[in-house]
Design an enzyme around this catalytic site. Structure first.
Site, mmCIF file in Angstrom:
data_model
loop_
_atom_site.group_PDB
_atom_site.id
_atom_site.type_symbol
_atom_site.label_atom_id
_atom_site.label_comp_id
_atom_site.label_asym_id
_atom_site.label_seq_id
_atom_site.Cartn_x
_atom_site.Cartn_y
_atom_site.Cartn_z
ATOM 1 N N ARG A 171 0.398 -10.729 0.134
ATOM 2 C CA ARG A 171 1.710 -10.089 0.071
ATOM 3 C C ARG A 171 1.698 -8.928 1.076
ATOM 4 N NH1 ARG A 171 2.583 -8.153 -5.804
ATOM 5 N NH2 ARG A 171 1.930 -6.145 -4.990
ATOM 6 N N ARG A 173 -3.862 -14.050 -1.223
ATOM 7 C CA ARG A 173 -2.452 -13.977 -1.621
ATOM 8 C C ARG A 173 -1.577 -13.472 -0.472
ATOM 9 N NH1 ARG A 173 -0.559 -10.255 -6.673
ATOM 10 N NH2 ARG A 173 -0.783 -8.571 -5.169
ATOM 11 N N LYS A 194 -2.114 -11.417 -13.597
ATOM 12 C CA LYS A 194 -1.073 -11.041 -14.555
ATOM 13 C C LYS A 194 0.204 -11.845 -14.353
ATOM 14 C CE LYS A 194 -1.509 -6.891 -13.362
ATOM 15 N NZ LYS A 194 -0.939 -5.689 -12.902
ATOM 16 N N ARG A 237 0.766 2.660 -16.004
ATOM 17 C CA ARG A 237 -0.346 2.676 -15.063
ATOM 18 C C ARG A 237 -1.152 3.952 -15.156
ATOM 19 N NH1 ARG A 237 1.645 -1.533 -11.508
ATOM 20 N NH2 ARG A 237 0.199 -1.898 -9.813
ATOM 21 N N ARG A 254 -5.492 0.608 -4.283
ATOM 22 C CA ARG A 254 -4.926 0.197 -5.579
ATOM 23 C C ARG A 254 -6.023 0.028 -6.622
ATOM 24 N NH1 ARG A 254 -2.027 -4.205 -2.641
ATOM 25 N NH2 ARG A 254 -1.822 -5.421 -4.544
#
Ligand code: ADP
Length: 187
Positions: free
Chosen positions: A131, A129, A13, A90, A142
């Site tokens: 993070r 990634r 996204k 969400r 998640r």
């Protein structure tokens, strides 16, 4: 043009958001970025949100709604060309709240894009990634929350005639062109 972008964490996204807002000169509202900025600034709101972000859980409704309401009001006062919302809504209560808010501002959504990527690919991408909140337990949580709470929004927006699904795997520029073709029809 007013867009909502849906997709599991790691579906790309962020990358596609950048391409879209540059092409159509609209603003981005990313609840994840806004919440992280509050955490980094050490505000009270950020302190409340932090434990939820760290564990990959949804930040409580009132906090997120406040954040999004603020941003949308500012944009509407600045009479911008539109917006892309990433990371919101969400769940169904957030989607209903967004509808009400946009109705009040007289700025209904034009389109909801759903970037579709399968879960195995997602776990690989997020671990790369790296993070703060990208560890395996948080990622699984998640994804589960997406499955349980966010995925009902796909039929919610399909019923409203707003949803367009896009395959989110393959070449990034191919995905961008696909999105542009769809958005050009709407613009
Ligand atoms: P990702 O989609 O990769 O998980 P985001 O930056 O969108 O990343 O979100 C990171 C975290 O911020 C989420 O796990 C959640 O804790 C919080 N968050 C972001 N948007 C919302 C929202 N609309 N409602 C509740 N919590 C949110």
């Amino acid at each position: 043009m007013r867009i909502v972008l849906l997709g599991v964490p790691g579906s790309g996204k962020g990358t596609q958001t950048e391409a879209i807002v540059n092409r159509y000169c609209i603003s981005t509202i990313s609840t994840g970025d806004l919440l992280r900025a509050e955490v980094d600034a050490g505000t009270k709101l950020g302190q409340c949100a932090k434990p939820f972000i760290d564990t990959g859980n949804l930040v409580p409704f009132d906090i997120v709604l406040g954040v999004i309401e603020n941003s949308l009001r500012k944009l509407s006062e600045a009479s911008s060309k539109g917006f892309l919302i990433d990371g919101f809504p969400r769940d169904l209560p957030q989607a209903e709240a967004l509808d009400k808010l946009l109705l009040r501002l007289d700025q209904p959504l034009d389109i909801v894009l759903f970037l579709d990527v399968d879960y195995e690919e997602i776990i690989k991408r997020l671990l790369i990634r790296g993070r703060n909140d990208d560890n395996e337990d948080t990622i699984r949580n998640r994804l589960q929350i997406f499955e349980d709470k966010t995925s009902p929004l796909i039929s919610y927006y399909t019923k409203k005639g707003l949803l367009r699904k896009i395959k989110g795997t393959g070449d990034v520029t191919d995905i961008s062109s696909h999105i542009s073709r769809i958005l050009d029809e709407v613009a």
